[in-house]
Structures are given as structure tokens and as C-alpha cells.
Design an enzyme around this catalytic site. Structure first.
Site, PDB file in Angstrom:
ATOM      1  N   HIS A 153       4.839  -6.677  -4.469  1.00  0.00           N
ATOM      2  CA  HIS A 153       5.102  -5.717  -3.566  1.00  0.00           C
ATOM      3  C   HIS A 153       6.812  -5.376  -2.975  1.00  0.00           C
ATOM      4  O   HIS A 153       6.580  -4.106  -2.456  1.00  0.00           O
ATOM      5  CB  HIS A 153       3.442  -5.831  -3.714  1.00  0.00           C
ATOM      6  CG  HIS A 153       2.720  -5.613  -3.973  1.00  0.00           C
ATOM      7  ND1 HIS A 153       2.377  -4.178  -4.074  1.00  0.00           N
ATOM      8  CD2 HIS A 153       1.636  -6.129  -4.733  1.00  0.00           C
ATOM      9  CE1 HIS A 153       0.992  -4.779  -5.261  1.00  0.00           C
ATOM     10  NE2 HIS A 153       0.876  -5.760  -5.214  1.00  0.00           N
ATOM     11  N   ASP A 358      12.351  -1.410   1.020  1.00  0.00           N
ATOM     12  CA  ASP A 358      10.967  -1.289   1.011  1.00  0.00           C
ATOM     13  C   ASP A 358      10.757  -1.163  -0.490  1.00  0.00           C
ATOM     14  O   ASP A 358      11.367  -0.189  -1.035  1.00  0.00           O
ATOM     15  CB  ASP A 358      10.467   0.499   1.229  1.00  0.00           C
ATOM     16  CG  ASP A 358       8.843   0.309   1.967  1.00  0.00           C
ATOM     17  OD1 ASP A 358       7.978  -0.544   1.412  1.00  0.00           O
ATOM     18  OD2 ASP A 358       8.908   0.909   2.493  1.00  0.00           O
TER      19      ASP A 358
HETATM   20  C1  GDG Z   1       3.629  -3.069   0.794  1.00  0.00           C
HETATM   21  C2  GDG Z   1       5.486  -2.452   0.358  1.00  0.00           C
HETATM   22  C3  GDG Z   1       4.492  -1.169  -1.465  1.00  0.00           C
HETATM   23  C4  GDG Z   1      -0.561   3.167   7.057  1.00  0.00           C
HETATM   24  N1  GDG Z   1      -1.338   3.393   8.486  1.00  0.00           N
HETATM   25  C5  GDG Z   1      -2.170   3.933   7.893  1.00  0.00           C
HETATM   26  C6  GDG Z   1      -2.869   3.348   6.859  1.00  0.00           C
HETATM   27  N2  GDG Z   1      -1.641   2.889   6.084  1.00  0.00           N
HETATM   28  C7  GDG Z   1      -1.690   2.693   4.653  1.00  0.00           C
HETATM   29  C8  GDG Z   1      -1.157   3.811   4.251  1.00  0.00           C
HETATM   30  C9  GDG Z   1      -0.608   3.287   2.924  1.00  0.00           C
HETATM   31  C10 GDG Z   1      -0.264   2.042   2.924  1.00  0.00           C
HETATM   32  O1  GDG Z   1      -1.321   2.137   4.523  1.00  0.00           O
HETATM   33  C11 GDG Z   1       1.018   1.188   3.453  1.00  0.00           C
HETATM   34  O2  GDG Z   1       1.491   1.356   1.618  1.00  0.00           O
HETATM   35  P1  GDG Z   1       3.055   1.285   1.813  1.00  0.00           P
HETATM   36  O3  GDG Z   1       3.093   1.733   0.660  1.00  0.00           O
HETATM   37  O4  GDG Z   1       3.597   2.563   2.631  1.00  0.00           O
HETATM   38  O5  GDG Z   1       3.465   0.369   2.501  1.00  0.00           O
HETATM   39  P2  GDG Z   1       3.084  -1.287   3.219  1.00  0.00           P
HETATM   40  O6  GDG Z   1       1.893  -1.595   3.143  1.00  0.00           O
HETATM   41  O7  GDG Z   1       4.394  -1.840   3.945  1.00  0.00           O
HETATM   42  O8  GDG Z   1       3.164  -1.864   1.477  1.00  0.00           O
HETATM   43  C12 GDG Z   1       5.402  -1.586  -0.337  1.00  0.00           C
HETATM   44  C13 GDG Z   1       3.337  -1.761  -0.926  1.00  0.00           C
HETATM   45  O9  GDG Z   1       2.939  -3.105  -0.830  1.00  0.00           O
HETATM   46  C14 GDG Z   1       2.117  -1.212  -2.221  1.00  0.00           C
HETATM   47  O10 GDG Z   1       2.358  -1.977  -3.209  1.00  0.00           O
HETATM   48  O11 GDG Z   1       4.503  -0.242  -0.979  1.00  0.00           O
HETATM   49  O12 GDG Z   1       6.812  -1.090  -0.531  1.00  0.00           O
HETATM   50  O13 GDG Z   1       5.867  -2.798   1.809  1.00  0.00           O
HETATM   51  O14 GDG Z   1      -1.312   3.439   1.810  1.00  0.00           O
HETATM   52  O15 GDG Z   1      -1.651   5.357   4.376  1.00  0.00           O
HETATM   53  N3  GDG Z   1      -4.178   3.502   5.876  1.00  0.00           N
HETATM   54  C15 GDG Z   1      -5.080   4.036   7.176  1.00  0.00           C
HETATM   55  N4  GDG Z   1      -5.105   4.430   8.909  1.00  0.00           N
HETATM   56  C16 GDG Z   1      -3.280   4.286   9.663  1.00  0.00           C
HETATM   57  O16 GDG Z   1      -3.068   4.142  10.073  1.00  0.00           O
HETATM   58  N5  GDG Z   1      -6.411   3.975   7.071  1.00  0.00           N
END
Ligand code: GDG
Length: 448
Positions: A153, A358
Site C-alpha cells: 500500500h 504517498d
Molecule cells: C495507506 C497509504 C494508500 C482519514 N481521516 C479520517 C478518516 N480518514 C480516512 C480517509 C481515507 C483513509 O482514512 C486514508 O487513506 P489514504 O489513502 O489517504 O492514506 P493512508 O491512511 O496513509 O493509507 C495510502 C492507502 O493505504 C490505501 O492503499 O492510498 O497511500 O499510505 O479513506 O477518508 N476517516 C474517518 N475519519 C477521519 O477523521 N472516518
């Protein structure tokens, strides 16, 4: 056909999944017969060496506990203070300790033994993320010959960066035991292939295969995605329910949503907004930034540091520019319910997604999916997010270039409706075609 066994470090124990990996796997398992296996989140003195079923839920789940020592060394240690910074280009903050690596291998071995008890010969196994890289090798050691795939990821580092880790080439050997290794972006496939060839004495073959004696592995990009259709519907419903006071008619809203992590570029984003406010006094009181950053991995020094740095910067910018009826930045260090998030994205005029590095970044995709097609907001996206390869119609920025980012904020706020719609249509088209079902189907087809 056998079952699909998905394995990730954590499995969600509650009814409402949130977080990128969790939502994607949840959607995959809802449509496939399968089991999800991972740690329970409980820390116990003597963990049982047996997977136990988790009650309830729409599909089968099994979990195991970690000891305090394993949590410290396997999870906070090797996973999050070695591999996470290494894979995100932050070799300068790696903490190398032999006991971290020992524990990492031991937890993976223990998991392999527990899995061997439940896996049947025709099951397919799909391992997720950097915490579990050696799992296939240990399953092979136990005599399992199932199809096993791995999905990373995070980004994959360059061969040069990989050499900062003593015995970093061991990672390549771990990878060679999978039939398929999935990456988020083409840049990661290139890095992994180069590392295999330059450091692992492997041979690149046609069709994305690589041969590392005596096995061959396929390395390919499978960009992770969201259920764009479902997220749009959620945002449409939820924007109506936002509490009074969130929106002000005379004020534009910019949003940022990131786990509080040093890879996400939140300080750079705050600095760019400060620069924008310096330059454009006419925008004071007419725009504000809502930054939602729930804490993660608390207690790890680098995470304590990023918290201090972002608090200091937001405090300084608010101190410099706020007046009695307006503060430029609202900085929230708590998780917000997913449905509220969906409504907030839709209500926002601009999203700032500016990671320094990222794997993909699902916030970028969620923001686009949440927009009103007739009056969409603008996505400002870092060139260093894996998502940038698939989202060229965003405003692409270099998060290290404060002046360029400040200019992009102005461009986004002033963008005519016709341009916003053109960009949004192009982004949404690709999101609808390449959704989470497309992602998992692509990977599982490659796995066979
Ligand atoms: C890893 C990789 C890759 C965030 N704050 C809240 C919340 N979130 C949710 C977002 C989104 C998720 O968390 C974050 O996903 P990301 O992709 O932006 O980043 P990582 O957590 O670092 O994830 C990344 C991912 O894995 C998937 O493969 O894209 O690059 O680093 O869904 O909406 N959700 C809630 N409250 C929050 O305050 N409910």
C-alpha cells in the site's frame, strides 16, 4: 474454487470500517467468499498461538493478539520506524535495531504457523502491506504451495534508498516468494524491478515477470481505488446534514484530511496557505482551511514531532492573520465520522492533498467522488502521491515549492466554472471506470 484469504496487520473489529486499506478490503470481501485475518488490536501477556474467529459481521474474520514486546518491536519498531520511513524516502529517521528485525520475523513466522492450521490447498492467499512482507517465505517453509499474492500500500523505494537498510536485499528475497507483487503506481514497479535486478541479481523477463533463482514473480501496478458511486451518494445525502456554522455564505472552504503523519506534507500545506494570505489581503476573512488530522502511532518520536510542528505552525498562522470573527485554520486532531467527512468534502471548494510521498492517497479520490457535478470543487494534488499518475486533471503541485502552492491556491479559488467542470468530468470518468471492484478484480485475475 477455494476461498480468498486476505491477511493484513489489523482487521477492523467494529461495524463501521474506516481507513483506506480497510474500506477497500471490506468491499472486496463483501463480493467474494473469503476470510479476513489480522491482529485484534489487543495486547496480552501470553498471546495464544491460534487464530480465533471474530463474531458477527458480513464475512468471516479471524484474529490473533500481540504481546507488548511484539507491539513495541514488530509493529512500532521494524514496521513503523524502519520500513515506513524507508519506503517513504525518509531514511534519515529510520531507527535500526536488531531486536526490531528479529521480532518482525518472529511475528511473521508465528502467523505463518497459525495460518497453516486454517488454509486449505485450494485457497488463494492475499497478503497486505509492509508489516507482512516475509509471510509467503514462511508459508512456503511450512510446505504450503497455494497461490500467494502481495499488495504493497506504500511506495517502493529506489535501489539507492534500499541500501540504507542493512541487509535491505532480504526484502527482495521475501518478495520473490509471491506469485504476484502488486504496487500502487508504475514508479513503484520501476523501483522494485530495478532493485531486484541491481541488488538482487534477478533477471527481468517479459510481461512484468522477474526471475530470482529458483522462482519467478510478477510485479505490476494495481492502483487502489474507492467505490466512487457509493461515496458520491453518501456525500449528496450528508451535505444536507452538516451542522449549522460549518459553512458561511461569504466564506470559501478548503479542506485537508490526513492521518497525522510526517509523509502527508501538512506543514508544507500550512506554509503555503500562510504565503497565500501574505500575498492576498483581499482574501482575508473570505477563505478558511479545515484540516482534519486524527493522530496515529502515538508515542513514536517522529509522530510526536509532527504533531508539535503542525500545532506550532497553525497557531502561528492563526495568530498572525485571525481577527475577532475569523480564524484562517481550523486544525482538528480527532477522527471525524466517515459520513460527516463525505458531507464536508462536498461542501468544500478546494482540497489540498499535498503528501511528500504517498502510495496512492484515497482522500484525493474521495474528494473528487463527493463533488457536485454542476458546481465541483478543485483538487490540488502533490506530484508525489501515487494518485497523481491517474489524476492528471487535478492541479498538480510540488509540495516543497511553497510559492507554487500559494499560486495554485489562488488558481483553484478563482477557477471559472467551465474549467472546474471540465477537470471534474475527466477525473470522475476515470474514478468510475477504475473503482475498487476494478482494483481487486485486476489483482485477483493476475493471481489466478
Ligand atoms: C495507506 C497509504 C494508500 C482519514 N481521516 C479520517 C478518516 N480518514 C480516512 C480517509 C481515507 C483513509 O482514512 C486514508 O487513506 P489514504 O489513502 O489517504 O492514506 P493512508 O491512511 O496513509 O493509507 C495510502 C492507502 O493505504 C490505501 O492503499 O492510498 O497511500 O499510505 O479513506 O477518508 N476517516 C474517518 N475519519 C477521519 O477523521 N472516518
Amino acid at each position: 474454487m477455494g476461498r480468498l484469504i486476505c491477511i493484513s496487520n489489523r482487521i477492523p473489529m467494529g461495524p463501521n470500517p474506516s481507513g483506506g486499506l480497510v474500506v477497500a478490503l471490506h468491499d472486496t470481501l463483501m463480493s467474494t467468499k473469503g476470510i479476513w485475518i489480522g491482529t485484534s488490536g489487543e495486547i496480552v501477556e501470553n498471546p495464544e498461538n491460534r487464530l480465533r474467529p471474530v463474531e458477527g459481521g458480513p464475512f468471516e474474520r479471524m484474529c490473533f493478539d500481540l504481546s507488548e514486546n511484539e507491539q513495541e518491536n514488530y509493529y512500532f519498531g521494524f514496521s513503523n520506524q524502519v520500513l515506513w520511513p524507508l519506503f517513504h524516502g525518509r531514511t534519515d529517521i529510520m531507527e535500526i535495531h536488531a531486536e526490531y528485525l528479529d521480532s518482525y520475523k518472529e511475528v511473521n513466522r508465528r502467523l505463518a504457523r497459525m495460518l497453516a492450521e486454517v488454509v486449505q490447498p485450494d485457497d488463494r492467499i492475499w497478503v497486505h502491506d509492509y508489516q507482512l512482507l516475509p509471510l509467503a517465505q514462511y508459508l512456503r517453509d511450512m510446505g504450503l504451495s497455494n497461490r500467494i499474492g502481495f499488495f504493497l500500500h506504500t511506495p517502493f523505494p529506489t535501489p539507492l534508498a534500499l541500501q540504507a537498510l542493512p541487509n535491505g536485499t532480504e526484502i527482495l528475497e521475501w518478495m520473490s516468494h509471491y506469485h504476484v507483487v502488486g504496487m500502487q503506481a508504475e514508479r513503484d514497479v520501476r523501483n522494485a524491478m530495478a532493485a531486484m535486478v541491481e541488488l538482487g541479481n534477478a533477471q527481468e523477463l517479459a510481461g512484468g515477470f522477474v526471475y530470482m533463482e529458483p522462482r519467478q514473480t510478477r510485479i505490476a501496478a494495481f492502483p487502489i481505488a474507492i467505490d466512487a458511486d457509493e461515496f458520491r451518494t453518501l456525500a449528496e445525502e450528508q451535505v444536507q446534514k452538516l451542522p449549522a456554522g460549518v459553512l458561511k455564505p461569504e466564506r470559501r472552504l478548503m479542506i485537508g484530511v490526513d492521518r497525522l503523519d510526517y509523509t502527508k506534507g501538512v506543514p508544507q500545506r500550512f506554509k503555503a496557505f500562510g504565503e497565500f494570505l501574505e500575498r492576498h489581503e483581499d482574501w482575508h476573512r473570505h477563505v478558511s482551511m479545515l484540516q482534519i488530522s486524527p493522530p496515529t502511532r502515538e508515542g513514536v518520536e517522529a509522530y510526536d514531532n509532527i504533531r508539535e510542528e503542525t500545532e506550532l505552525l497553525s497557531g502561528r498562522i492563526n495568530g498572525q492573520f485571525a481577527d475577532i470573527s475569523w480564524a484562517p485554520i481550523r486544525f482538528i486532531n480527532r477522527p471525524i465520522p466517515r459520513e460527516v467527512l463525505a458531507g464536508l468534502y462536498r461542501a468544500s471548494d478546494v482540497a489540498l492533498v499535498t503528501p511528500l510521498m504517498d502510495g496512492m492517497n484515497l482522500v484525493a479520490k474521495e474528494f473528487v467522488a463527493a463533488q457536485d457535478r454542476d458546481d465541483p470543487g478543485v483538487l490540488i494534488l502533490s506530484q508525489f502521491a501515487g494518485a497523481a499518475e491517474q489524476m492528471p486533471d487535478a492541479l498538480i503541485v510540488n509540495p516543497h515549492d511553497t510559492e507554487q502552492m500559494a499560486t495554485s491556491i489562488m488558481t483553484a479559488l478563482a477557477m471559472p466554472l467551465i474549467d472546474r467542470r471540465r477537470r471534474h468530468d475527466a477525473l470522475m470518468d476515470r474514478l468510475m471506470k477504475h473503482d475498487v471492484a476494478w482494483w481487486s478484480k485486476g489483482f485477483l485475475t493476475a493471481l489466478g
